[in-house]
Design a protein around this motif. Structure first.
Motif, short mmCIF file in Angstrom:
data_model
loop_
_atom_site.label_atom_id
_atom_site.label_comp_id
_atom_site.label_asym_id
_atom_site.label_seq_id
_atom_site.Cartn_x
_atom_site.Cartn_y
_atom_site.Cartn_z
N TYR A 222 0.83 -1.21 0.00
CA TYR A 222 0.00 0.00 0.00
C TYR A 222 0.85 1.25 0.00
O TYR A 222 0.48 2.29 -0.58
N ARG A 223 2.03 1.20 0.62
CA ARG A 223 2.91 2.37 0.59
C ARG A 223 3.57 2.51 -0.77
O ARG A 223 3.79 3.64 -1.25
N VAL A 224 3.90 1.39 -1.41
CA VAL A 224 4.41 1.45 -2.78
C VAL A 224 3.36 2.09 -3.68
O VAL A 224 3.66 2.98 -4.49
N GLU A 225 2.10 1.65 -3.53
CA GLU A 225 1.03 2.23 -4.35
C GLU A 225 0.87 3.72 -4.09
O GLU A 225 0.68 4.51 -5.02
N ARG A 226 0.95 4.11 -2.83
CA ARG A 226 0.77 5.53 -2.50
C ARG A 226 1.85 6.39 -3.14
O ARG A 226 1.58 7.47 -3.66
N MET A 227 3.10 5.90 -3.13
CA MET A 227 4.18 6.65 -3.78
C MET A 227 4.00 6.68 -5.29
O MET A 227 4.20 7.73 -5.93
N LEU A 228 3.63 5.55 -5.87
CA LEU A 228 3.36 5.52 -7.31
C LEU A 228 2.20 6.44 -7.66
O LEU A 228 2.21 7.10 -8.71
N ALA A 229 1.20 6.47 -6.79
CA ALA A 229 0.03 7.31 -7.05
C ALA A 229 0.42 8.79 -7.09
O ALA A 229 -0.12 9.56 -7.91
N ASP A 250 11.44 -7.32 1.36
CA ASP A 250 11.47 -7.15 2.81
C ASP A 250 10.25 -6.42 3.36
O ASP A 250 10.39 -5.48 4.15
N TYR A 251 9.07 -6.84 2.94
CA TYR A 251 7.84 -6.33 3.55
C TYR A 251 7.02 -7.53 4.00
O TYR A 251 7.24 -8.65 3.55
N GLN A 252 6.04 -7.29 4.87
CA GLN A 252 5.25 -8.37 5.43
C GLN A 252 3.77 -8.11 5.18
O GLN A 252 3.22 -7.11 5.62
N LEU A 253 3.14 -9.01 4.43
CA LEU A 253 1.69 -8.93 4.28
C LEU A 253 1.02 -9.36 5.59
O LEU A 253 1.60 -10.11 6.37
N THR A 254 -0.21 -8.88 5.80
CA THR A 254 -0.95 -9.20 7.01
C THR A 254 -2.32 -9.76 6.64
O THR A 254 -2.77 -9.61 5.49
N PRO A 255 -3.01 -10.40 7.59
CA PRO A 255 -4.36 -10.89 7.28
C PRO A 255 -5.30 -9.79 6.79
O PRO A 255 -6.22 -10.04 6.03
N HIS A 256 -5.04 -8.57 7.21
CA HIS A 256 -5.88 -7.44 6.79
C HIS A 256 -5.82 -7.20 5.29
O HIS A 256 -6.75 -6.66 4.69
N ASP A 257 -4.72 -7.59 4.64
CA ASP A 257 -4.54 -7.32 3.21
C ASP A 257 -5.53 -8.11 2.35
O ASP A 257 -5.96 -7.62 1.30
N ARG A 258 -5.84 -9.32 2.72
CA ARG A 258 -6.84 -10.12 2.01
C ARG A 258 -6.61 -10.15 0.50
O ARG A 258 -7.51 -9.82 -0.29
N GLY A 259 -5.41 -10.51 0.12
CA GLY A 259 -5.12 -10.63 -1.31
C GLY A 259 -4.57 -9.38 -1.96
O GLY A 259 -4.28 -9.38 -3.15
#
Length: 315
Positions: A222-229, A250-259
């Motif tokens: 989501y931070r990558v997307e925000r910078m690209l945005a 070196d990032y960690q997905l979480t259950p909140h990401d849901r795909g």
């Protein structure tokens, strides 16, 4: 071989063993190594205070070395941008010094590009590139690319495109059937966070019709997307001929990401752009890293699933 000047323009060198290993490995390759007097300086998180690091950059520019290689990235160059010795750096580039680094070094590279300072090289730093503790030593592809840069024989790089890239290219009316995706465009970019941080500043290179390459480390999708945005909404991405994404690690997905994965970010970016978006470039905070001439004119060719980034000889 080459005269290599090693200096520290950003973060402090904490891993002295990696520093020593890197120096010895470069010597073992036949290079003459000159170490800046403040290469191991420390002040807070930096390799010396601002004046110390500016002086080190000035000495690197005045060294007459074939290669000026940073010890590591981290953080520190952004705060030096107003005071960098741009004329001395540009003069060193004209006289044959190849400045090499990545990560935080992106700030200096793009600021120098904005000032018309010539081609620098996105590539390894001393510690992570040559000072690795792995028993196998430095990555062979990285070493080969570094050797090509030193000998000025490198003409380009290539990599295998993911199937999703090929499908997106085939669906694009702009590709037609020509394998020549881009011709004679300026290659620029580097670390995404640093690229984004320069937008709207005097050190923004303002490249249009270029090939923008990006990578990052420790940034959630989501931070990558925000910078690209931000780059998208500012019109930067649409004004390029191609966007090439390297490694995001070196990032960690979480259950909140849901795909919600990095692949979803890339798909979203493609939905917003007519510009080709390629992925998989072997560049980033990873052992297998090619060297890329920032500011050089490049061609991009696609042959089946093979992407080729070509620049010819850079002297």
């Amino acid at each position: 071989m080459a005269h290599i000047y090693i200096y520290s323009p950003s973060g402090a060198v904490r891993d002295k063993a990696a520093f020593r290993r890197g120096v010895q490995r470069l010597k073992g390759l036949g290079h003459e190594i000159e170490i800046d007097p403040s290469a191991l300086a420390t002040w807070q998180r930096f390799a010396g205070d601002d004046a110390t690091r500016l002086a080190a950059i000035g000495r690197a520019a005045a060294s007459g070395a074939d290669v000026a290689l940073i010890t590591r990235g981290g953080y520190g160059l952004s705060r030096l941008l107003p005071a960098l010795p741009y004329r001395a750096l540009a003069r060193a580039v004209r006289h044959g010094t190849r400045f090499v680094g990545f990560s935080d070094f992106t700030a200096l590279q793009l600021a120098l590009l904005a000032k018309g300072g010539g081609v620098t090289w996105a590539g390894p730093a001393l510690l992570e590139g040559f000072g690795t503790a792995e028993a196998s030593g430095p990555d062979e592809i990285m070493l080969a690319c570094f050797g090509d840069m030193v000998s000025q024989t490198g003409e380009g790089t290539g990599w295998r495109l993911p199937a999703a890239d090929v499908a997106a290219l085939e669906a694009s009316a702009g590709r037609r059937r020509s394998p020549h995706l881009v011709h004679a465009a300026t290659l620029w970019g580097g670390n995404l966070a640093l690229v984004q941080s320069l937008l709207g500043t005097p050190w923004w290179p303002g490249v249009e019709g270029g090939v923008l390459f990006l990578e990052d480390v420790g940034e959630h999708p989501y931070r990558v997307e925000r910078m690209l945005a931000q780059l998208l909404h500012a019109g930067v991405l649409a004004r390029q001929k191609a966007v090439v994404l390297g490694q995001f690690t070196d990032y960690q997905l979480t259950p909140h990401d849901r795909g919600y994965t990095l692949a979803k970010v890339v798909a979203w970016l493609r939905s917003q752009l007519k510009v080709p978006v390629l992925t998989g470039l072997p560049f980033g905070h990873v052992p297998t890293r090619v060297l890329l001439p920032v500011g050089a004119k490049v061609d991009v060719l696609i042959e089946e699933r093979d992407a080729l980034l070509l620049w010819g000889h850079q002297h």
